[in-house]
Design a protein around this motif. Sequence first.
Motif, PDB file in Angstrom:
ATOM      1  N   PRO A  53       0.856  -1.180   0.000  1.00  0.00           N
ATOM      2  CA  PRO A  53       0.000   0.000   0.000  1.00  0.00           C
ATOM      3  C   PRO A  53       0.898   1.237   0.000  1.00  0.00           C
ATOM      4  O   PRO A  53       1.966   1.242   0.634  1.00  0.00           O
ATOM      5  N   HIS A  54       0.486   2.280  -0.687  1.00  0.00           N
ATOM      6  CA  HIS A  54       1.384   3.446  -0.828  1.00  0.00           C
ATOM      7  C   HIS A  54       1.745   4.055   0.520  1.00  0.00           C
ATOM      8  O   HIS A  54       2.826   4.644   0.671  1.00  0.00           O
ATOM      9  N   GLY A  55       0.878   3.896   1.530  1.00  0.00           N
ATOM     10  CA  GLY A  55       1.192   4.456   2.843  1.00  0.00           C
ATOM     11  C   GLY A  55       2.336   3.759   3.549  1.00  0.00           C
ATOM     12  O   GLY A  55       2.851   4.279   4.555  1.00  0.00           O
ATOM     13  N   GLU A  56       2.759   2.583   3.065  1.00  0.00           N
ATOM     14  CA  GLU A  56       3.837   1.832   3.715  1.00  0.00           C
ATOM     15  C   GLU A  56       5.172   1.938   2.974  1.00  0.00           C
ATOM     16  O   GLU A  56       6.171   1.374   3.406  1.00  0.00           O
ATOM     17  N   THR A  81      11.513   7.659  -8.449  1.00  0.00           N
ATOM     18  CA  THR A  81      11.265   7.944  -9.866  1.00  0.00           C
ATOM     19  C   THR A  81      10.237   7.010 -10.484  1.00  0.00           C
ATOM     20  O   THR A  81       9.894   7.177 -11.656  1.00  0.00           O
ATOM     21  N   ALA A  82       9.765   5.999  -9.721  1.00  0.00           N
ATOM     22  CA  ALA A  82       8.839   4.984 -10.255  1.00  0.00           C
ATOM     23  C   ALA A  82       9.427   4.289 -11.470  1.00  0.00           C
ATOM     24  O   ALA A  82       8.718   3.920 -12.404  1.00  0.00           O
ATOM     25  N   ALA A 103      -1.140   7.941  -6.858  1.00  0.00           N
ATOM     26  CA  ALA A 103      -1.536   9.006  -7.784  1.00  0.00           C
ATOM     27  C   ALA A 103      -3.038   8.987  -8.041  1.00  0.00           C
ATOM     28  O   ALA A 103      -3.671  10.048  -8.155  1.00  0.00           O
ATOM     29  N   ALA A 104      -3.626   7.792  -8.114  1.00  0.00           N
ATOM     30  CA  ALA A 104      -5.059   7.679  -8.389  1.00  0.00           C
ATOM     31  C   ALA A 104      -5.907   8.026  -7.170  1.00  0.00           C
ATOM     32  O   ALA A 104      -6.967   8.651  -7.307  1.00  0.00           O
ATOM     33  N   GLU A 105      -5.434   7.630  -5.977  1.00  0.00           N
ATOM     34  CA  GLU A 105      -6.247   7.780  -4.767  1.00  0.00           C
ATOM     35  C   GLU A 105      -6.051   9.106  -4.048  1.00  0.00           C
ATOM     36  O   GLU A 105      -6.977   9.605  -3.407  1.00  0.00           O
ATOM     37  N   TRP A 154       5.034  13.264  -5.089  1.00  0.00           N
ATOM     38  CA  TRP A 154       5.306  11.911  -4.594  1.00  0.00           C
ATOM     39  C   TRP A 154       6.409  11.929  -3.546  1.00  0.00           C
ATOM     40  O   TRP A 154       6.301  11.304  -2.481  1.00  0.00           O
ATOM     41  N   SER A 155       7.455  12.706  -3.775  1.00  0.00           N
ATOM     42  CA  SER A 155       8.552  12.810  -2.820  1.00  0.00           C
ATOM     43  C   SER A 155       8.084  13.447  -1.508  1.00  0.00           C
ATOM     44  O   SER A 155       8.438  12.997  -0.416  1.00  0.00           O
TER      45      SER A 155
END
Length: 415
Positions: free
Chosen positions: A222-225, A252-253, A356-358, A399-400
Motif C-alpha cells: 500500500p502506498h502508505g507503507e 522515480t517509479a 496518484a489515483a487515490e 510523490w517525494s
Amino acid sequence: MTMDLPKKPRATKRRGRHPDKALSAAFCRAVAEAGRYADGNGLYLHVDPSGARRWVQRLVIRGRSRALGLGSYALVSLAEAREKALANRKAAREGGDPLADRRRSEGIPTFEEAVEKVIAIHGEAWRAGKTPKQWRASLRDHALPHLGGKSVDQVTTADVMTVLLPIWTRKHAMARSVRQRIGTVMRWAIAQGYRNDDPAGDAITAALPKRPVLVQHRAALPHGEVAAAVAAVHRSDAWVGTKLAFELLVLTAARSGEARLATWDEVDLVARVWTVPATRMKAQREHRVPLCGRAVGVLREAEQLRGVATRPEFARLVFPSVRGKALDDATVSKLIRDLGIAAVPHGFRSSFRDWAAERTNHPREVVEAALAHKVRNPVEAAYARSDLFERRRRLMDDWSEYLDEARGQVVSLRR
C-alpha cells in the motif's frame, strides 16, 4: 498493365502437363499474395504472409519426397534457382542425394552450433547483458541434451515436443522461453536455406497441454507503507550502492533495470533530469525522468561510489555493486525480501500508481507518462506527441513530499 498470377497449387496431385519456366523475374519481384508458386522441375517460390520470399524445391530422392531450401529470393535470382533446381533433379534421377551432398559441402551446423551463431548475431542488439547467459543456460539444461548434436535441418516437431513436455506444466515460464529460443534458431535456419519450416511454431501448439491463464500481479505495498520500506532499507547493513539504487527506483517509479544500470552520462544534476536511452527502455523509446530534490540528493551521495568499478566497462555506472560490477536484480530483490517487505522491486511502481489515483488530481495521462507506459490506442498515440515533462515534474515532487510526510508515521514493516 495487368499481370496474371499463377494459380496456387491444388491439394491433389497436378494432372496433365507440368509447368516449365512458368514464373518470370517481373512476377517474382511484384507478387505480394502469400502462397506457393510453381515454376517447373519441382521449383516453387514461397511467399510468406510477412512478404518474405524463398525458393523451395520438391524432389523425390531415393523414393522419398523431400523439400530442399534453395535460399532467399533476395539472394538467389530466378535464373540461379532454376539452375540449382535442374542440377538437383538430374542428380536425384541418377540415384544421387543432392540434399546430403549439400549438407556435406555447406557444412550445415548442428543445433548447438546454430545457437552460438544466433547469439552472436543478436548479442549487440539485446538490451540486457545477461540475455546471452540466460539463452545458454536454458537451452543447455533443456534443449541441448536432445537437440544439440542434430543438424538444424533434421530437428523435428517431435524432437521439440520431447524437450518441452517434461517442463510445460511444471516450469511453464521456462518452457515458453525455451520454445521461443528454439523457434528463433529455427527461423535463422530457414533464412539460411537449411530448412523450410519452424518445428517450434504453431504446429505443436495444439499438441501441448492447455494451461489455465492465471493473472498474477507483482507483489506491492500500500502506498502508505512505502516510506517505511525505504527507511528499513537505509537502516539495513546492505551495500550503500544497493540502498541508493532502491531509493532512486522508488522516487522515480522506474523499473529495476533502469535504475540499477543508470550511468553518469544519462544524468544532468543541474537541470535535474535523468534521460534513460531507448536501448534500456521496455518500450524502446528514450525516457526523460524529472528528478525531485531527494532524487538529486541520492545521486549526490552516489558520487562517492565513483572509482569503485574494477573494470572500464563498469566505470560509468551510478550504482556499482560491492564488487565493482553491475548491480544485479536479484540483489535488490533479496534485500527487500530479507527485510520482510512484502513487495518486489517492480511493485513500487504499482504503489506509486495507486497513490496518484487515490490521493492526487494529476491526470491519468501524466501518471502513465511518468511510468513510461506505451499508449495502446493507435489514435490516441498519434496525438500524444508531448512527454508532459513539466507536469510530470510536479507529480514526482508531490510523490517525494508524500513519502517525506509518511516517513515516521507508519509503523515499521518489520514489526
